[in-house]
Scaffold this motif. Structure first.
Motif, PDB file in Angstrom:
ATOM      1  N   GLY A 283       0.779  -1.239   0.000  1.00 41.63           N
ATOM      2  CA  GLY A 283       0.000   0.000   0.000  1.00 41.63           C
ATOM      3  C   GLY A 283       0.803   1.278   0.000  1.00 41.63           C
ATOM      4  O   GLY A 283       0.322   2.309   0.489  1.00 41.63           O
ATOM      5  N   TRP A 284       2.014   1.260  -0.568  1.00 37.69           N
ATOM      6  CA  TRP A 284       2.838   2.465  -0.590  1.00 37.69           C
ATOM      7  C   TRP A 284       2.435   3.439  -1.687  1.00 37.69           C
ATOM      8  O   TRP A 284       2.660   4.643  -1.578  1.00 37.69           O
ATOM      9  N   PHE A 285       1.852   2.946  -2.780  1.00 38.11           N
ATOM     10  CA  PHE A 285       1.521   3.814  -3.911  1.00 38.11           C
ATOM     11  C   PHE A 285       0.328   4.711  -3.603  1.00 38.11           C
ATOM     12  O   PHE A 285      -0.665   4.261  -3.006  1.00 38.11           O
ATOM     13  N   GLU A 286       0.421   5.968  -4.030  1.00 36.11           N
ATOM     14  CA  GLU A 286      -0.762   6.830  -4.085  1.00 36.11           C
ATOM     15  C   GLU A 286      -1.594   6.373  -5.281  1.00 36.11           C
ATOM     16  O   GLU A 286      -1.123   6.416  -6.418  1.00 36.11           O
ATOM     17  N   THR A 287      -2.810   5.917  -5.037  1.00 37.93           N
ATOM     18  CA  THR A 287      -3.631   5.380  -6.123  1.00 37.93           C
ATOM     19  C   THR A 287      -4.544   6.422  -6.752  1.00 37.93           C
ATOM     20  O   THR A 287      -5.089   6.195  -7.831  1.00 37.93           O
ATOM     21  N   GLU A 288      -4.715   7.551  -6.080  1.00 38.03           N
ATOM     22  CA  GLU A 288      -5.474   8.657  -6.662  1.00 38.03           C
ATOM     23  C   GLU A 288      -4.475   9.617  -7.296  1.00 38.03           C
ATOM     24  O   GLU A 288      -3.732  10.300  -6.599  1.00 38.03           O
ATOM     25  N   ILE A 289      -4.445   9.634  -8.621  1.00 42.07           N
ATOM     26  CA  ILE A 289      -3.439  10.419  -9.341  1.00 42.07           C
ATOM     27  C   ILE A 289      -4.030  11.769  -9.736  1.00 42.07           C
ATOM     28  O   ILE A 289      -4.968  11.843 -10.524  1.00 42.07           O
ATOM     29  N   LYS A 302       4.641   7.523   1.474  1.00 38.90           N
ATOM     30  CA  LYS A 302       5.715   7.809   2.423  1.00 38.90           C
ATOM     31  C   LYS A 302       7.030   7.870   1.663  1.00 38.90           C
ATOM     32  O   LYS A 302       7.134   7.393   0.539  1.00 38.90           O
ATOM     33  N   ASP A 303       8.034   8.458   2.309  1.00 33.30           N
ATOM     34  CA  ASP A 303       9.342   8.567   1.672  1.00 33.30           C
ATOM     35  C   ASP A 303       9.949   7.192   1.434  1.00 33.30           C
ATOM     36  O   ASP A 303       9.842   6.288   2.270  1.00 33.30           O
ATOM     37  N   ARG A 312       9.293  11.021  -2.422  1.00 36.45           N
ATOM     38  CA  ARG A 312       7.986  10.386  -2.578  1.00 36.45           C
ATOM     39  C   ARG A 312       7.605  10.264  -4.044  1.00 36.45           C
ATOM     40  O   ARG A 312       6.492   9.848  -4.359  1.00 36.45           O
ATOM     41  N   GLU A 313       8.514  10.626  -4.930  1.00 36.72           N
ATOM     42  CA  GLU A 313       8.265  10.515  -6.362  1.00 36.72           C
ATOM     43  C   GLU A 313       9.362   9.658  -6.992  1.00 36.72           C
ATOM     44  O   GLU A 313      10.544   9.965  -6.874  1.00 36.72           O
ATOM     45  N   VAL A 314       8.951   8.570  -7.635  1.00 38.35           N
ATOM     46  CA  VAL A 314       9.896   7.610  -8.204  1.00 38.35           C
ATOM     47  C   VAL A 314       9.707   7.563  -9.722  1.00 38.35           C
ATOM     48  O   VAL A 314       8.585   7.415 -10.214  1.00 38.35           O
ATOM     49  N   ASP A 315      10.807   7.692 -10.456  1.00 35.10           N
ATOM     50  CA  ASP A 315      10.752   7.543 -11.912  1.00 35.10           C
ATOM     51  C   ASP A 315      10.232   6.148 -12.235  1.00 35.10           C
ATOM     52  O   ASP A 315      10.739   5.146 -11.737  1.00 35.10           O
ATOM     53  N   ASN A 316       9.200   6.088 -13.075  1.00 32.02           N
ATOM     54  CA  ASN A 316       8.575   4.798 -13.392  1.00 32.02           C
ATOM     55  C   ASN A 316       9.559   3.767 -13.916  1.00 32.02           C
ATOM     56  O   ASN A 316       9.376   2.556 -13.734  1.00 32.02           O
TER      57      ASN A 316
END
Length: 413
Positions: A283-289, A302-303, A312-316
């Motif tokens: 459940g780490w991903f923000e699912t509401e984009i 979370k970090d 908190r932002e990861v290159d896909n």
């Protein structure tokens, strides 16, 4: 000019001055100054399979950018192009600050901080499968519909079924397309448990199983600077996690401009990294984009740690593990209409199909997954469907009772 550079660290960019026509040597120098990879450590190529090379001998096979005096324009490299970089050694990622293990001065570490320190996102070097091999006709049937009927204007997807070979290869022999709605940016499956039960029964009889997810990107997405969007990462991670199959493959089909200015259909295959699947399950991903998030970045709740940086932002691209693509001629035909498309498949299609294949043995006439799926709606899913599928798998004679039943269904249309 901006050139994208993909390496084991993900996707980055270099800026090339417009004042000159750059050579391969110029590009390598810019990679050294802007991305901190020494020229002597670099191997460059326009071929993404470079990232699969595991030793120096394999690296030597990628020679298209080995001559330092070659103009990159002669290689088809222009603004926005992607090149691939393999390099030896380690490097510090530009812009990554030093972080004290104890956090900011005077600040106590919380349990979330400790978990984040442990949740380190790195690029997975190798997939769990050696390669993925597509049945040529099944792959063509899928892309042809999207190309000729939908013109790649909207997304389309399906589940890939096949086998896991002893040599580590995933083999795809048919594609099931569930009820769905596609737009330029999004793909929604309307999962039908009853229909999927029939699909699983057919696959079981054929000695196959669900091995992956395939989808198309729209032509509108070609203008965006990502391999997979954050929405696509979420969907792919969810389906990979649902499968519980470590060899699960995610395939992407898109149009790409060729050297003559025309468009070619291009397949790419990936596995979602173990870390990606783990982050999704936990459940780490923000699912509401939200609309303000760059689609090439996945947002975390979370970090996490990348290099020496909390983010908190990861290159896909960090979540994608490239898989080599092969092809083969499988045991099934692909001449029967496909389920859940614009045109409804009826028993009239069955009659037409049987009439056109009268000269073939009956088992050959029904050796098509999409035909079997139509029949399965009228047969016993626990007895009749697997029995017919086994006949197709072994190419043995279909019992006369089943032949009469199928022909009567066709003639009743």
């Amino acid at each position: 000019m901006m050139i994208r550079v993909r390496s084991r660290d993900g996707s980055e960019r270099i800026t090339v001055p417009d004042s000159k026509t750059p050579t391969v040597s110029d590009v390598k120098t810019l990679i050294e100054t802007q991305l901190r990879v020494p020229v002597l450590n670099q191997t460059l190529s326009t071929n993404q399979n470079l990232l699969l090379a595991k030793n120096p001998d394999q690296l030597l096979q990628f020679s298209d950018m080995s001559d330092p005096e070659t103009l990159i324009s002669s290689l088809g490299i222009s603004h926005g192009s992607m090149i691939f970089l393999s390099y030896e050694g380690e490097r510090s990622i530009q812009g990554a600050p030093r972080v004290s293990p104890a956090g900011s001065f005077g600040r106590k570490m919380t349990m979330d901080d400790l978990i984040a320190r442990q949740m380190r996102v790195t690029r997975q070097e190798s997939p769990h499968c050696d390669s993925v091999s597509f049945d040529r006709d099944a792959a063509n049937q899928f892309q042809h519909y999207v190309n000729e009927t939908l013109a790649f204007a909207v997304k389309r997807g399906g589940f890939m079924y096949g086998t896991l070979e002893s040599d580590g290869r995933v083999r795809v022999d048919f594609i099931y397309e569930p009820p769905q709605q596609g737009s330029e940016e999004n793909l929604v499956f309307f999962r039908d448990p009853d229909e999927e039960k029939l699909v699983e029964a057919i696959a079981l009889g054929l000695g196959m199983r669900k091995v992956g997810f395939i989808f198309t990107q729209s032509v509108g997405q070609n203008k965006r600077d990502y391999t997979l969007s954050n929405a696509e990462i979420l969907q792919a991670a969810e389906l990979h996690a649902e499968s519980e199959l470590k060899e699960w493959v995610t395939a992407v089909v898109k149009l790409e401009v060729n050297e003559d200015g025309g468009a070619d259909v291009h397949f790419e295959a990936f596995q979602m990294s173990d870390m990606c699947v783990r982050l999704f399950k936990e459940g780490w991903f923000e699912t509401e984009i939200s609309g303000d998030v760059d689609p090439k970045l996945s947002r975390m709740k979370k970090d996490v740690v990348i290099g020496a940086k909390d983010t908190r932002e990861v290159d896909n691209d960090f979540f994608l593990v490239l898989v080599k693509i092969l092809d083969h001629q499988g045991p099934l035909s692909t001449t029967f209409p496909v389920e859940n498309r614009i045109t409804l498949v009826t028993m009239r299609a069955l009659k037409t199909h049987l009439d056109q294949s009268k000269k073939l043995p009956f088992v050959k006439r029904i050796s098509d997954f999409h035909l079997l799926l139509l029949l399965a709606r009228y047969l016993d899913v626990n007895a009749d469907v697997p029995a017919l599928a086994v006949c197709v798998q072994l190419q043995t004679a279909v019992p006369e009772g089943y032949q009469l039943l199928i022909e009567s269904l066709a003639n009743a249309s």
